[in-house]
Design a protein around this motif. Structure first.
Motif, PDB file in Angstrom:
ATOM      1  N   ALA A  33      -4.255   9.294   7.615  1.00 12.09           N
ATOM      2  CA  ALA A  33      -3.225  10.314   7.369  1.00 12.09           C
ATOM      3  C   ALA A  33      -1.850   9.730   7.066  1.00 12.09           C
ATOM      4  N   MET A  34      -1.801   8.468   6.673  1.00  9.40           N
ATOM      5  CA  MET A  34      -0.504   7.828   6.428  1.00  9.40           C
ATOM      6  C   MET A  34       0.255   8.467   5.274  1.00  9.40           C
ATOM      7  N   ARG A  35      -0.498   8.872   4.256  1.00  9.76           N
ATOM      8  CA  ARG A  35       0.160   9.338   3.034  1.00  9.76           C
ATOM      9  C   ARG A  35       0.504  10.820   3.048  1.00  9.76           C
ATOM     10  N   LEU A  36       0.102  11.523   4.080  1.00  6.85           N
ATOM     11  CA  LEU A  36       0.288  12.981   4.058  1.00  6.85           C
ATOM     12  C   LEU A  36       1.735  13.442   3.986  1.00  6.85           C
ATOM     13  N   ILE A  63      -9.420  10.854  12.705  1.00  6.64           N
ATOM     14  CA  ILE A  63      -8.218  10.854  11.865  1.00  6.64           C
ATOM     15  C   ILE A  63      -7.283   9.773  12.388  1.00  6.64           C
ATOM     16  N   ASP A  64      -6.848   8.907  11.478  1.00  8.49           N
ATOM     17  CA  ASP A  64      -5.948   7.814  11.854  1.00  8.49           C
ATOM     18  C   ASP A  64      -4.521   8.149  11.438  1.00  8.49           C
ATOM     19  N   THR A  65      -3.591   7.909  12.350  1.00  2.00           N
ATOM     20  CA  THR A  65      -2.191   8.147  12.036  1.00  2.00           C
ATOM     21  C   THR A  65      -1.360   7.106  12.790  1.00  2.00           C
ATOM     22  N   PRO A 206     -11.275  -0.836   8.611  1.00  2.00           N
ATOM     23  CA  PRO A 206     -10.590  -1.509   7.508  1.00  2.00           C
ATOM     24  C   PRO A 206      -9.520  -0.611   6.904  1.00  2.00           C
ATOM     25  N   TRP A 207      -8.270  -1.068   6.939  1.00  5.87           N
ATOM     26  CA  TRP A 207      -7.256  -0.257   6.245  1.00  5.87           C
ATOM     27  C   TRP A 207      -7.172  -0.713   4.787  1.00  5.87           C
ATOM     28  N   ALA A 208      -6.614   0.153   3.957  1.00 11.40           N
ATOM     29  CA  ALA A 208      -6.643  -0.053   2.495  1.00 11.40           C
ATOM     30  C   ALA A 208      -8.080  -0.270   2.012  1.00 11.40           C
ATOM     31  N   PRO A 209      -9.009   0.618   2.351  1.00 11.52           N
ATOM     32  CA  PRO A 209     -10.412   0.373   2.006  1.00 11.52           C
ATOM     33  C   PRO A 209     -10.693   0.353   0.506  1.00 11.52           C
ATOM     34  N   ILE A 210      -9.812   0.992  -0.290  1.00 11.04           N
ATOM     35  CA  ILE A 210      -9.958   0.820  -1.749  1.00 11.04           C
ATOM     36  C   ILE A 210      -8.736   0.078  -2.307  1.00 11.04           C
ATOM     37  N   ALA A 211      -8.163  -0.782  -1.436  1.00 12.75           N
ATOM     38  CA  ALA A 211      -7.000  -1.604  -1.819  1.00 12.75           C
ATOM     39  C   ALA A 211      -5.864  -0.740  -2.363  1.00 12.75           C
ATOM     40  N   GLU A 233     -15.998   4.613  -8.767  1.00 13.33           N
ATOM     41  CA  GLU A 233     -15.754   3.267  -8.227  1.00 13.33           C
ATOM     42  C   GLU A 233     -15.246   3.347  -6.783  1.00 13.33           C
ATOM     43  N   ALA A 234     -14.410   4.324  -6.509  1.00 10.77           N
ATOM     44  CA  ALA A 234     -13.893   4.465  -5.132  1.00 10.77           C
ATOM     45  C   ALA A 234     -15.055   4.716  -4.175  1.00 10.77           C
ATOM     46  N   GLN A 235     -15.981   5.560  -4.597  1.00 10.05           N
ATOM     47  CA  GLN A 235     -17.124   5.851  -3.721  1.00 10.05           C
ATOM     48  C   GLN A 235     -17.957   4.606  -3.452  1.00 10.05           C
ATOM     49  N   GLY A 255      -3.771  12.017  -0.815  1.00 10.56           N
ATOM     50  CA  GLY A 255      -3.040  13.273  -0.793  1.00 10.56           C
ATOM     51  C   GLY A 255      -3.665  14.269  -1.748  1.00 10.56           C
ATOM     52  N   SER A 256      -4.856  13.955  -2.227  1.00 14.68           N
ATOM     53  CA  SER A 256      -5.495  14.810  -3.228  1.00 14.68           C
ATOM     54  C   SER A 256      -6.778  15.411  -2.669  1.00 14.68           C
ATOM     55  N   PRO A 257      -6.910  16.732  -2.736  1.00 13.78           N
ATOM     56  CA  PRO A 257      -8.137  17.356  -2.232  1.00 13.78           C
ATOM     57  C   PRO A 257      -9.380  16.871  -2.978  1.00 13.78           C
TER      58      PRO A 257
HETATM   59  N1  LIG Z   1      -2.979  -0.693  10.439  1.00 11.53           N
HETATM   60  C1  LIG Z   1      -2.149  -0.802   9.432  1.00 11.53           C
HETATM   61  O1  LIG Z   1      -1.260  -1.660   9.425  1.00 11.53           O
HETATM   62  C2  LIG Z   1      -2.277   0.134   8.270  1.00 11.53           C
HETATM   63  C3  LIG Z   1      -1.547  -0.088   7.086  1.00 11.53           C
HETATM   64  C4  LIG Z   1      -1.725   0.825   6.029  1.00 11.53           C
HETATM   65  C5  LIG Z   1      -2.585   1.904   6.160  1.00 11.53           C
HETATM   66  N2  LIG Z   1      -3.267   2.088   7.343  1.00 11.53           N
HETATM   67  C6  LIG Z   1      -4.194   3.212   7.523  1.00 11.53           C
HETATM   68  O2  LIG Z   1      -5.223   3.090   6.551  1.00 11.53           O
HETATM   69  C7  LIG Z   1      -5.354   4.318   5.832  1.00 11.53           C
HETATM   70  C8  LIG Z   1      -5.869   4.022   4.431  1.00 11.53           C
HETATM   71  O3  LIG Z   1      -5.036   3.096   3.788  1.00 11.53           O
HETATM   72  P1  LIG Z   1      -4.232   3.398   2.456  1.00 11.53           P
HETATM   73  O4  LIG Z   1      -4.031   4.858   2.293  1.00 11.53           O
HETATM   74  O5  LIG Z   1      -3.033   2.547   2.446  1.00 11.53           O
HETATM   75  O6  LIG Z   1      -5.156   2.805   1.321  1.00 11.53           O
HETATM   76  P2  LIG Z   1      -6.486   3.289   0.557  1.00 11.53           P
HETATM   77  O7  LIG Z   1      -7.203   4.306   1.376  1.00 11.53           O
HETATM   78  O8  LIG Z   1      -7.195   2.042   0.157  1.00 11.53           O
HETATM   79  O9  LIG Z   1      -5.918   3.903  -0.782  1.00 11.53           O
HETATM   80  C9  LIG Z   1      -5.140   5.054  -0.873  1.00 11.53           C
HETATM   81  C10 LIG Z   1      -4.598   5.122  -2.293  1.00 11.53           C
HETATM   82  O10 LIG Z   1      -5.677   5.234  -3.197  1.00 11.53           O
HETATM   83  C11 LIG Z   1      -5.624   6.487  -3.880  1.00 11.53           C
HETATM   84  N3  LIG Z   1      -6.968   7.089  -3.782  1.00 11.53           N
HETATM   85  C12 LIG Z   1      -7.608   7.543  -2.684  1.00 11.53           C
HETATM   86  N4  LIG Z   1      -8.825   8.000  -2.981  1.00 11.53           N
HETATM   87  C13 LIG Z   1      -8.979   7.818  -4.312  1.00 11.53           C
HETATM   88  C14 LIG Z   1     -10.030   8.096  -5.221  1.00 11.53           C
HETATM   89  N5  LIG Z   1     -11.171   8.650  -4.801  1.00 11.53           N
HETATM   90  N6  LIG Z   1      -9.844   7.788  -6.523  1.00 11.53           N
HETATM   91  C15 LIG Z   1      -8.701   7.233  -6.971  1.00 11.53           C
HETATM   92  N7  LIG Z   1      -7.656   6.934  -6.153  1.00 11.53           N
HETATM   93  C16 LIG Z   1      -7.791   7.236  -4.831  1.00 11.53           C
HETATM   94  C17 LIG Z   1      -4.627   7.338  -3.152  1.00 11.53           C
HETATM   95  O11 LIG Z   1      -3.917   8.138  -4.057  1.00 11.53           O
HETATM   96  P3  LIG Z   1      -4.137   9.738  -4.116  1.00 11.53           P
HETATM   97  O12 LIG Z   1      -3.280  10.303  -3.041  1.00 11.53           O
HETATM   98  O13 LIG Z   1      -3.731  10.083  -5.496  1.00 11.53           O
HETATM   99  O14 LIG Z   1      -5.603   9.998  -3.882  1.00 11.53           O
HETATM  100  C18 LIG Z   1      -3.704   6.287  -2.545  1.00 11.53           C
HETATM  101  O15 LIG Z   1      -2.712   5.898  -3.467  1.00 11.53           O
HETATM  102  C19 LIG Z   1      -3.959   4.933   5.895  1.00 11.53           C
HETATM  103  O16 LIG Z   1      -3.970   6.336   5.696  1.00 11.53           O
HETATM  104  C20 LIG Z   1      -3.563   4.581   7.314  1.00 11.53           C
HETATM  105  O17 LIG Z   1      -4.123   5.523   8.223  1.00 11.53           O
HETATM  106  C21 LIG Z   1      -3.118   1.215   8.372  1.00 11.53           C
END
Ligand SMILES: NC(=O)c1ccc[n+]([C@@H]2O[C@H](COP(=O)([O-])OP(=O)(O)OC[C@H]3O[C@@H](n4cnc5c(N)ncnc54)[C@H](OP(=O)(O)O)[C@@H]3O)[C@@H](O)[C@H]2O)c1
Length: 287
Positions: A33-36, A63-65, A206-211, A233-235, A255-257
């Motif tokens: 929920a970081m981006r919400l 849910i992670d926040t 894993p955070w940033a699971p799709i980088a 590819e994300a899937q 942030g996209s449904p």
């Molecule tokens: N522990 C830590 O230090 C740390 C640091 C960062 C994050 N986190 C946690 O990890 C969570 C996930 O990390 P994250 O949000 O940084 O990275 P992520 O999940 O790898 O990627 C999110 C990004 O990818 C886009 N995206 C998501 N789904 C997509 C899809 N199906 N197709 C195309 N683009 C897609 C999103 O944009 P759209 O909104 O347009 O979909 C957003 O820009 C965060 O919400 C937070 O809870 C933890």
């Protein structure tokens, strides 16, 4: 892995379950929920609320926040309180201005108590130390976390961005049940930490699971595997993480449904071993 039999039709449930701390059973495909707070540029609370409710409708129960994610915790409480039974909200504290670690005991206590207030909870199921503060003795940081747990404010403790050595030292001071490190198909430096989690029965988040989106459109192999599965590819990137280890708990953020539904449906994808090997060969290995 087992599943709750009453709701097998929900996509997130296809990811199977993991028992955090051996007690809190969650489905392995959760939500970050970081981006919400910045959903679609301008903060639009109603859009964020709808995404959170849709995640729960899709079967997400993790849910992670974090205290550091702006209004994220408030948005979760506004959208979902009173919380559905079984929903685990994992939050974090200990990140100060400019994203710098702040592990002063008074700061960690204030962060935890602030999260309790904002999330409208008496106990936080999983509280994670966002970063270990190199300026503060570990015993002081984990000492206050232990106190908060003993006071009933925290049920289980996690850590974030740690090395194997830091994890081992932390575990000598308090029971740690999850580790949250950056890790995805293209960024696998935390392989050793994942191995340590598997060996110790800890969850690996894993955070940033799709980088953060950077993984997409960068590999012809990823594109080909996705096309072969009629998936995105994300899937495939998310399915690879689920396949990589039963200790993995996913928290993709969006942030996209549409992306939310797409990401949760990754739980339904089964990768065959040939695809897994091709993906791992084509993308960056441990670094
Ligand atoms: N522990 C830590 O230090 C740390 C640091 C960062 C994050 N986190 C946690 O990890 C969570 C996930 O990390 P994250 O949000 O940084 O990275 P992520 O999940 O790898 O990627 C999110 C990004 O990818 C886009 N995206 C998501 N789904 C997509 C899809 N199906 N197709 C195309 N683009 C897609 C999103 O944009 P759209 O909104 O347009 O979909 C957003 O820009 C965060 O919400 C937070 O809870 C933890």
């Amino acid at each position: 892995m087992t599943d709750r039999p009453e709701a097998r039709s929900l996509p997130a449930h296809a990811s199977g379950t993991f028992a955090i701390g051996g007690e809190l059973s969650v489905h392995r495909l959760g939500f970050g929920a970081m981006r919400l707070p910045g959903v679609r540029g301008e903060p639009r609370p109603s859009a964020a609320h709808e995404i959170l409710r849709e995640a729960v409708r899709l079967g997400v129960d993790l849910i992670d926040t974090a205290q550091a994610y702006g209004r994220s915790e408030d948005l979760i409480a506004e959208a979902l309180h009173p919380y559905p039974e079984g929903l685990v909200i994992a939050t974090k504290g200990g990140l100060g201005r400019g994203g710098r670690p702040d592990g002063r005991p008074e700061r960690l206590r204030a962060d935890c108590e602030g999260s309790l207030r904002r999330l409208r909870l008496d106990t936080i199921d999983l509280w994670q130390l966002h970063r270990i503060d190199p300026e503060i003795p570990l015993e002081e940081q984990f000492g206050v976390v232990r106190e908060l747990r003993d006071e009933g404010k925290i049920r289980f403790v996690g850590v974030s961005e740690v090395s194997v050595d830091e994890l081992r030292r932390a575990r000598q001071m308090v029971d740690i049940v999850t580790v949250q490190n950056r890790f995805n198909l293209a960024e696998r430096a935390a392989e050793d930490v994942l191995g340590e989690c598997e060996a110790g029965g800890l969850g690996f988040v894993p955070w940033a699971p799709i980088a953060m989106g950077d993984l997409l459109g960068t590999s012809s192999t990823l594109a080909a595997v996705a096309a072969g599965l009629e998936a995105t590819e994300a899937q495939v990137a998310l399915a690879w993480l689920l396949h990589r280890s039963p200790a993995v708990l996913l928290i993709p953020g969006t942030g996209s449904p549409e992306h939310l539904r797409e990401n949760v449906s990754a739980a339904l994808i089964e990768l065959v071993e040939n695809d897994v090997l091709a993906l791992e060969d084509a993308t960056q290995g441990p670094s």
